[in-house]
Design a protein around this motif. Structure first.
Motif, PDB file in Angstrom:
ATOM      1  N   TYR A  37       0.837  -1.205   0.000  1.00 21.96           N
ATOM      2  CA  TYR A  37       0.000   0.000   0.000  1.00 21.96           C
ATOM      3  C   TYR A  37       0.872   1.255   0.000  1.00 21.96           C
ATOM      4  N   THR A  39       3.857   1.731  -1.022  1.00 24.08           N
ATOM      5  CA  THR A  39       4.629   1.934  -2.257  1.00 24.08           C
ATOM      6  C   THR A  39       3.730   2.121  -3.479  1.00 24.08           C
ATOM      7  N   GLY A  40       2.424   2.059  -3.288  1.00 25.94           N
ATOM      8  CA  GLY A  40       1.499   2.267  -4.398  1.00 25.94           C
ATOM      9  C   GLY A  40       1.186   1.018  -5.202  1.00 25.94           C
ATOM     10  N   SER A  86      -3.904  -0.689  -4.277  1.00 29.48           N
ATOM     11  CA  SER A  86      -4.868   0.415  -4.256  1.00 29.48           C
ATOM     12  C   SER A  86      -6.192  -0.077  -3.682  1.00 29.48           C
ATOM     13  N   GLN A 116     -10.129   3.362   1.183  1.00 28.43           N
ATOM     14  CA  GLN A 116      -8.941   4.223   1.167  1.00 28.43           C
ATOM     15  C   GLN A 116      -8.682   4.798   2.560  1.00 28.43           C
TER      16      GLN A 116
END
Length: 120
Positions: free
Chosen positions: A74, A76-77, A80, A109
């Motif tokens: 999460y 480090t992207g 999602s 989120q």
């Protein structure tokens, strides 16, 4: 002593009537059909529980890592909210409609960010 016994009996009576109602074997869905509560479709995961269960590794078969790797993915992207919801859809834990439900995705989120902050 009589108050204690009376209070205990009242609680016992209330719990005996409330618990069976909460454990219904058939769920009613909006379109009027009925669904067995043991069906995977009957399980609607809240955003909080989705994030918590994913963190604990319940979606590892769908490619979502658990625990420390979950948080790192999460942060480090690599993970999602959309990917997490999609994994739950693939696991038949959420309906397809959640993929486009902006309020659900926003809540996921929020809980991902919250969990990420707590672990720092």
């Amino acid at each position: 002593m009589k108050r204690l016994i009376g209070g205990g009996l009242s609680i016992l009576l209330i719990s005996a009537t409330v618990v069976p109602a909460a454990r219904a074997d058939v769920l009613s869905v909006p379109n009027g059909t009925q669904m067995d509560s043991t069906s995977k479709e009957a399980h609607q995961i809240t955003p909080f529980n989705l994030v918590y269960r994913a963190y604990r590794g319940e979606f590892s078969e769908q490619g979502i890592p658990g625990y420390t790797q979950f948080l790192m993915a999460y942060q480090t992207g690599e993970l999602s909210p959309e990917a997490l919801v999609e994994s739950a859809v693939k696991a038949n834990r959420l309906p397809n409609s959640k993929l486009s439900d902006e309020s659900y995705l926003s809540a996921v989120q929020f809980f991902l960010r919250d969990l990420s902050r707590m672990e720092r």
